[in-house]
Scaffold this active site. Structure first.
Site, PDB file in Angstrom:
ATOM      1  N   LEU A  33      75.239  42.193  54.646  1.00  0.00           N
ATOM      2  CA  LEU A  33      73.726  41.880  54.898  1.00  0.00           C
ATOM      3  C   LEU A  33      73.401  40.242  54.714  1.00  0.00           C
ATOM      4  O   LEU A  33      73.889  39.609  53.852  1.00  0.00           O
ATOM      5  CB  LEU A  33      72.735  42.770  53.922  1.00  0.00           C
ATOM      6  CG  LEU A  33      73.038  44.291  53.946  1.00  0.00           C
ATOM      7  CD1 LEU A  33      72.095  44.722  53.365  1.00  0.00           C
ATOM      8  CD2 LEU A  33      72.826  44.708  55.534  1.00  0.00           C
ATOM      9  N   HIS A  37      68.965  40.712  58.464  1.00  0.00           N
ATOM     10  CA  HIS A  37      68.807  42.231  58.116  1.00  0.00           C
ATOM     11  C   HIS A  37      67.433  42.477  57.288  1.00  0.00           C
ATOM     12  O   HIS A  37      66.836  43.403  57.441  1.00  0.00           O
ATOM     13  CB  HIS A  37      70.149  42.879  57.307  1.00  0.00           C
ATOM     14  CG  HIS A  37      71.408  42.896  58.221  1.00  0.00           C
ATOM     15  ND1 HIS A  37      72.274  41.827  57.914  1.00  0.00           N
ATOM     16  CD2 HIS A  37      71.716  43.622  59.003  1.00  0.00           C
ATOM     17  CE1 HIS A  37      73.237  42.099  58.807  1.00  0.00           C
ATOM     18  NE2 HIS A  37      72.829  43.079  59.550  1.00  0.00           N
ATOM     19  N   ALA A 176      66.583  36.231  63.475  1.00  0.00           N
ATOM     20  CA  ALA A 176      66.329  35.210  62.474  1.00  0.00           C
ATOM     21  C   ALA A 176      67.395  34.308  62.440  1.00  0.00           C
ATOM     22  O   ALA A 176      68.534  34.715  62.891  1.00  0.00           O
ATOM     23  CB  ALA A 176      66.670  36.115  61.248  1.00  0.00           C
ATOM     24  N   MET A 184      71.449  33.965  62.791  1.00  0.00           N
ATOM     25  CA  MET A 184      72.274  34.865  61.704  1.00  0.00           C
ATOM     26  C   MET A 184      73.074  35.686  62.207  1.00  0.00           C
ATOM     27  O   MET A 184      72.752  36.579  62.850  1.00  0.00           O
ATOM     28  CB  MET A 184      71.102  35.302  60.618  1.00  0.00           C
ATOM     29  CG  MET A 184      70.296  33.777  60.046  1.00  0.00           C
ATOM     30  SD  MET A 184      69.175  34.634  58.719  1.00  0.00           S
ATOM     31  CE  MET A 184      68.681  33.025  57.880  1.00  0.00           C
TER      32      MET A 184
END
Length: 285
Positions: A33, A37, A176, A184
């Site tokens: 993660l 996330h 993101a 990301m």
């Protein structure tokens, strides 16, 4: 945060939650993660009373067994991030809990299965739909949250939901990005320092296309984008496409909704990214 590894125990807990009339949100992940996330968790918290996150590295969506083998599994760190984010429930099953030995699966998701990522990763989206169907059956959420970065995956899952007439509603959450623009991804940890810099050509090119977009220059924009990425050292372009945002078929000047999508191998790491260009008659800001 309550943790479950068994379907039955999770469902028993969720029955209590739903009996109270609470709205359940679901964020399926394969772990490793990152802030992307966690942004899905945050959005789910805004729209739901209880948020369930799953961590399951799904073997049926990997074309390359080596890729499955090296996929990062930092479970303790992931649990700490979810607890800090205030996630309510974690479902972290073993493969044997999710699959029987003799299972088969096929859902006819149409030509989108063979486009873009599907062309390079045959069978991948059958594995994705298989595991998402299973997870939705187990969790039965009101809302399920997916990231825009895997744009094609979102469309495929929505197509499956429509085809099978499932009750769950999907929510697409914005990409993101790192401060320098890199999308990301759990795979970013495999990038060397030099690869990391070269990878920025993907988001830079998408932004350039977005800034210069109009419906009359699609062919030229695509050509210029391909040339820019191909010229970047250490970057092997798989595709750059300006496509219909609903079907992912190549766009033309009359296409009403458009998205630009890119995939490339940087060093030894395959990365994807995208940007929405046009929604109906509106060019995206």
């Amino acid at each position: 945060m309550k943790k479950f590894t068994r379907k039955a125990a999770l469902q028993q807990q969720l029955e209590l939650v739903k009996a109270e009339g609470k709205i359940v949100g679901f964020v399926p992940t394969m772990g490793a993660l990152h802030a992307g996330h966690l942004s899905l968790i945050k959005q789910a918290q805004h729209q739901c009373d209880v948020v369930v996150c799953s961590i399951f590295v799904n073997p049926t969506q990997f074309n390359d067994p080596k890729d499955l083998e090296i996929y990062p599994r930092p479970l303790s760190a992931d649990i700490a991030k979810l607890e800090e984010a205030g996630c309510d429930i974690l479902f972290n099953p073993e493969v044997s809990e999710m699959y029987d030995d003799d299972e088969s699966w096929h859902v006819d998701i149409g030509e989108i299965e063979g486009l873009l990522e599907g062309k390079f990763r045959p069978g991948h989206y059958q594995g994705v739909t298989q595991v998402v169907f299973k997870l939705l059956e187990i969790v039965t959420p009101d809302l399920a949250f997916f990231g825009q970065k895997d744009y094609q995956q979102f469309l495929v899952i929505q197509h499956m939901i429509d085809l099978l007439e499932l009750p769950e509603k999907l929510v697409m959450c914005p990409i993101a990005r790192e401060p320098d623009g890199l999308a990301m991804s759990s795979r970013n940890i495999h990038l060397s320092a030099a690869d990391r810099q070269h990878a920025l050509i993907l988001s830079k090119t998408l932004n350039l296309v977005k800034r210069n977009f109009n419906s009359d220059n699609i062919v030229q924009l695509k050509h210029d984008a391909e040339a820019a990425i191909a010229a970047e050292p250490g970057v092997d372009l798989a595709y750059f496409e300006i496509a219909d945002a609903k079907t992912l078929l190549p766009a033309d000047k009359d296409t009403e909704t458009l998205v630009a999508l890119v995939a490339a191998t940087v060093g030894k790491t395959r990365l994807i990214d995208n940007v929405l260009l046009k929604s109906g008659d509106k060019v995206e800001d």
